[in-house]
Design a protein around this motif. Structure first.
Motif, mmCIF file in Angstrom:
data_model
loop_
_atom_site.group_PDB
_atom_site.id
_atom_site.type_symbol
_atom_site.label_atom_id
_atom_site.label_comp_id
_atom_site.label_asym_id
_atom_site.label_seq_id
_atom_site.Cartn_x
_atom_site.Cartn_y
_atom_site.Cartn_z
ATOM 1 N N TYR A 170 0.878 -1.335 -0.031
ATOM 2 C CA TYR A 170 0.080 -0.031 0.064
ATOM 3 C C TYR A 170 0.785 1.173 0.007
ATOM 4 C CZ TYR A 170 -4.216 -2.778 0.178
ATOM 5 O OH TYR A 170 -4.932 -3.719 -0.088
ATOM 6 N N ASN A 199 2.075 1.539 -3.346
ATOM 7 C CA ASN A 199 1.127 1.889 -4.614
ATOM 8 C C ASN A 199 0.406 3.095 -4.141
ATOM 9 O OD1 ASN A 199 1.534 -0.150 -6.796
ATOM 10 N ND2 ASN A 199 1.704 -1.458 -4.846
ATOM 11 N N ARG A 200 0.767 3.697 -3.024
ATOM 12 C CA ARG A 200 -0.184 4.850 -2.520
ATOM 13 C C ARG A 200 -0.661 5.645 -3.668
ATOM 14 N NH1 ARG A 200 0.655 10.106 -1.020
ATOM 15 N NH2 ARG A 200 -0.661 10.847 0.597
ATOM 16 N N ALA A 233 -0.631 5.687 -6.963
ATOM 17 C CA ALA A 233 -1.443 4.972 -8.335
ATOM 18 C C ALA A 233 -2.983 4.737 -7.640
ATOM 19 C CB ALA A 233 -0.629 3.832 -8.205
ATOM 20 N N ILE A 234 -3.061 4.445 -6.307
ATOM 21 C CA ILE A 234 -4.374 4.207 -5.760
ATOM 22 C C ILE A 234 -5.106 5.405 -5.835
ATOM 23 C CG2 ILE A 234 -5.647 3.673 -3.735
ATOM 24 C CD1 ILE A 234 -3.325 1.193 -3.315
ATOM 25 N N ARG A 279 -6.588 6.990 -8.890
ATOM 26 C CA ARG A 279 -7.685 6.425 -9.435
ATOM 27 C C ARG A 279 -8.954 6.829 -8.835
ATOM 28 N NH1 ARG A 279 -5.462 0.400 -11.431
ATOM 29 N NH2 ARG A 279 -3.592 1.575 -12.426
ATOM 30 N N ALA A 286 -2.147 -4.550 -2.349
ATOM 31 C CA ALA A 286 -2.696 -3.295 -3.166
ATOM 32 C C ALA A 286 -2.634 -3.738 -4.510
ATOM 33 C CB ALA A 286 -1.489 -2.247 -2.872
ATOM 34 N N ALA A 287 -2.198 -4.553 -5.040
ATOM 35 C CA ALA A 287 -2.595 -5.031 -6.482
ATOM 36 C C ALA A 287 -3.808 -5.618 -6.940
ATOM 37 C CB ALA A 287 -1.480 -6.107 -6.823
ATOM 38 N N LEU A 332 -6.023 -2.188 -6.904
ATOM 39 C CA LEU A 332 -5.792 -1.418 -8.043
ATOM 40 C C LEU A 332 -6.322 -2.146 -9.188
ATOM 41 C CD1 LEU A 332 -1.857 -0.742 -7.712
ATOM 42 C CD2 LEU A 332 -3.569 1.111 -8.198
ATOM 43 N N LEU A 376 -10.150 -0.935 -8.979
ATOM 44 C CA LEU A 376 -10.279 0.357 -9.434
ATOM 45 C C LEU A 376 -10.749 0.869 -10.901
ATOM 46 C CD1 LEU A 376 -7.737 2.005 -6.890
ATOM 47 C CD2 LEU A 376 -10.204 2.049 -6.404
#
Length: 161
Positions: A57, A60-61, A63-64, A67, A154-155, A158, A161
């Motif tokens: 997380y 990938n913060r 990227a999340i 979205r 997180a993947a 992602l 989303l």
């Protein structure tokens, strides 16, 4: 019965460590009118949580959030001081919210309690992730094995989303 997609989160009060000490924060404060990614771990500072789950997380913060997610939060059945210490130790302070469900009331209301007494941890939370939009669960990813962080990483979020 466990929470499911389409359900509204139960009302609860968490504690969050601030510079003024532990402060109460409600589910409305966190979820009302927002899109939030919430993930739960069995315990702060435990190996799978610290090495395999939380880092996904943090990495990938952006990227999340790009979205359409307003916030990312992690919750554990730990006290606010432990969660605050974990935030500092992991470099996540100010990046995601570290929520304390110290008595496990939120976890129990979700039907996500996990008995880890055999390992000396007591009652904790199952490992899961969810996408919550204005208090309603839109996606839910629960790990079959609490020692793994794959479906709730997180993947997965992602991809949803």
């Amino acid at each position: 019965m466990s929470i499911a997609k389409g359900d509204t989160l139960p009302s609860a009060t968490f504690r969050e460590l601030t510079e003024n000490g532990p402060e109460k924060v409600s589910t409305d404060d966190i979820f009302k009118g927002k899109k939030v990614v919430l993930f739960a771990v069995p315990g702060a500072f435990t190996p799978t949580c610290s090495i395999n789950h939380l880092p996904t997380y943090l990495e990938n913060r952006d990227a999340i959030l790009s979205r359409g997610v307003d916030e990312i939060a992690v919750v554990a059945v730990n006290d606010a001081f432990v969660m605050g210490g974990w935030a500092k130790a992991t470099g996540g302070e100010g990046k995601i919210r570290y929520l304390s469900d110290a008595d496990g009331s939120f976890t129990k209301a979700l039907g996500m309690e996990l008995d880890l007494s055999g390992g000396g941890l007591g009652e904790r939370s199952k490992r899961y992730s969810m996408l919550v939009d204005n208090g309603v669960v839109k996606e839910l990813n629960v790990e079959e094995n609490s020692g793994q962080a794959t479906v709730s990483a997180a993947a997965t979020i992602l991809g949803q989303l």
